[in-house]
Design a protein around this motif. Sequence first.
Motif, mmCIF file in Angstrom:
data_model
loop_
_atom_site.group_PDB
_atom_site.id
_atom_site.type_symbol
_atom_site.label_atom_id
_atom_site.label_comp_id
_atom_site.label_asym_id
_atom_site.label_seq_id
_atom_site.Cartn_x
_atom_site.Cartn_y
_atom_site.Cartn_z
ATOM 1 N N SER A 5 63.345 44.817 79.639
ATOM 2 C CA SER A 5 62.231 44.972 80.569
ATOM 3 C C SER A 5 62.318 44.070 81.800
ATOM 4 O O SER A 5 61.454 44.120 82.661
ATOM 5 N N ASP A 6 63.378 43.253 81.901
ATOM 6 C CA ASP A 6 63.479 42.349 83.046
ATOM 7 C C ASP A 6 64.945 42.006 83.304
ATOM 8 O O ASP A 6 65.519 41.140 82.648
ATOM 9 N N LYS A 7 65.534 42.675 84.275
ATOM 10 C CA LYS A 7 66.962 42.480 84.540
ATOM 11 C C LYS A 7 67.295 41.058 84.975
ATOM 12 O O LYS A 7 68.410 40.598 84.793
ATOM 13 N N SER A 8 66.310 40.325 85.490
ATOM 14 C CA SER A 8 66.590 38.955 85.928
ATOM 15 C C SER A 8 66.874 38.026 84.749
ATOM 16 O O SER A 8 67.412 36.942 84.940
ATOM 17 N N PHE A 39 76.150 36.866 68.095
ATOM 18 C CA PHE A 39 76.928 36.854 69.331
ATOM 19 C C PHE A 39 76.004 37.107 70.526
ATOM 20 O O PHE A 39 76.151 36.509 71.580
ATOM 21 N N MET A 40 75.059 38.035 70.322
ATOM 22 C CA MET A 40 74.112 38.355 71.394
ATOM 23 C C MET A 40 72.796 38.825 70.808
ATOM 24 O O MET A 40 72.735 39.220 69.642
ATOM 25 N N VAL A 41 71.770 38.772 71.665
ATOM 26 C CA VAL A 41 70.434 39.221 71.299
ATOM 27 C C VAL A 41 69.947 40.178 72.381
ATOM 28 O O VAL A 41 70.070 39.890 73.575
ATOM 29 N N ILE A 42 69.388 41.294 71.931
ATOM 30 C CA ILE A 42 68.847 42.284 72.850
ATOM 31 C C ILE A 42 67.349 42.394 72.599
ATOM 32 O O ILE A 42 66.921 42.696 71.484
ATOM 33 N N ALA A 43 66.566 42.120 73.622
ATOM 34 C CA ALA A 43 65.113 42.228 73.552
ATOM 35 C C ALA A 43 64.731 43.597 74.083
ATOM 36 O O ALA A 43 64.803 43.845 75.282
ATOM 37 N N ASN A 61 56.928 45.098 74.857
ATOM 38 C CA ASN A 61 56.086 43.983 75.250
ATOM 39 C C ASN A 61 56.914 43.015 76.106
ATOM 40 O O ASN A 61 57.774 42.297 75.593
ATOM 41 N N ALA A 62 56.662 43.000 77.406
ATOM 42 C CA ALA A 62 57.450 42.178 78.335
ATOM 43 C C ALA A 62 57.369 40.687 78.000
ATOM 44 O O ALA A 62 58.375 39.972 78.100
ATOM 45 N N CYS A 63 56.204 40.208 77.597
ATOM 46 C CA CYS A 63 56.066 38.783 77.240
ATOM 47 C C CYS A 63 56.908 38.451 76.018
ATOM 48 O O CYS A 63 57.574 37.407 75.974
ATOM 49 N N LEU A 64 56.881 39.316 75.031
ATOM 50 C CA LEU A 64 57.685 39.109 73.824
ATOM 51 C C LEU A 64 59.171 39.147 74.170
ATOM 52 O O LEU A 64 59.953 38.322 73.682
ATOM 53 N N ASN A 65 59.567 40.064 75.014
ATOM 54 C CA ASN A 65 60.976 40.140 75.420
ATOM 55 C C ASN A 65 61.424 38.838 76.085
ATOM 56 O O ASN A 65 62.525 38.347 75.832
ATOM 57 N N ARG A 66 60.562 38.263 76.938
ATOM 58 C CA ARG A 66 60.894 36.984 77.575
ATOM 59 C C ARG A 66 61.064 35.879 76.533
ATOM 60 O O ARG A 66 61.984 35.066 76.610
#
Length: 170
Positions: A116-119, A86-90, A94-99
């Motif tokens: 790590s990035d609200k946008s 239903f959803m994925v949470i990063a 590691n900000a690059c991995l989260n993206r």
Amino acid sequence: MTGKYDSENNVNGYFPMFFDIKGEKILIVGAGSIALRRVETLLTFGACLTVAAPECRESIQQYGDTGQLTLLKQAYAPDMITDDYFMVIAATDNACLNREICREGKKQGLLVNNASDKSQCDFYFPAIVRQGDVIAGVCAGGKNHRLVRRVAAGMRKWLKQFVEEEGETD
């Protein structure tokens, strides 16, 4: 504004919405303090969680015995994200991995949240205020976490008192 959309006075923000997530599959990539807070909150609403991380803190591992949480002790791989979720949470450090996790989640048509990035977030996690059947969420658009904590604490006190006065308890 009186019931009509007014583009000149439109206030950007996220529409508060309540979803029934009981039984919904949610993938959390990462096992640090943010992931732990997400796990604890989502489990109280009945979600079925998968936490993926090569190393996992003991406080998350303890939830593995509940039947609501599956722990994958492995590094993230793109094929972990499927449309079964239903959803994925990063929530890695590691900000690059989260993206990358969010990009893959979006490709699968899932709701995504990047710690790590609200946008890159389709939604924010509010502070939860709960007393009996009354649930409220407090959010400041990812901008002022200190204020959100203070408002939520005040609401918890007020709501507890209000519900007790009404004679409704858990």
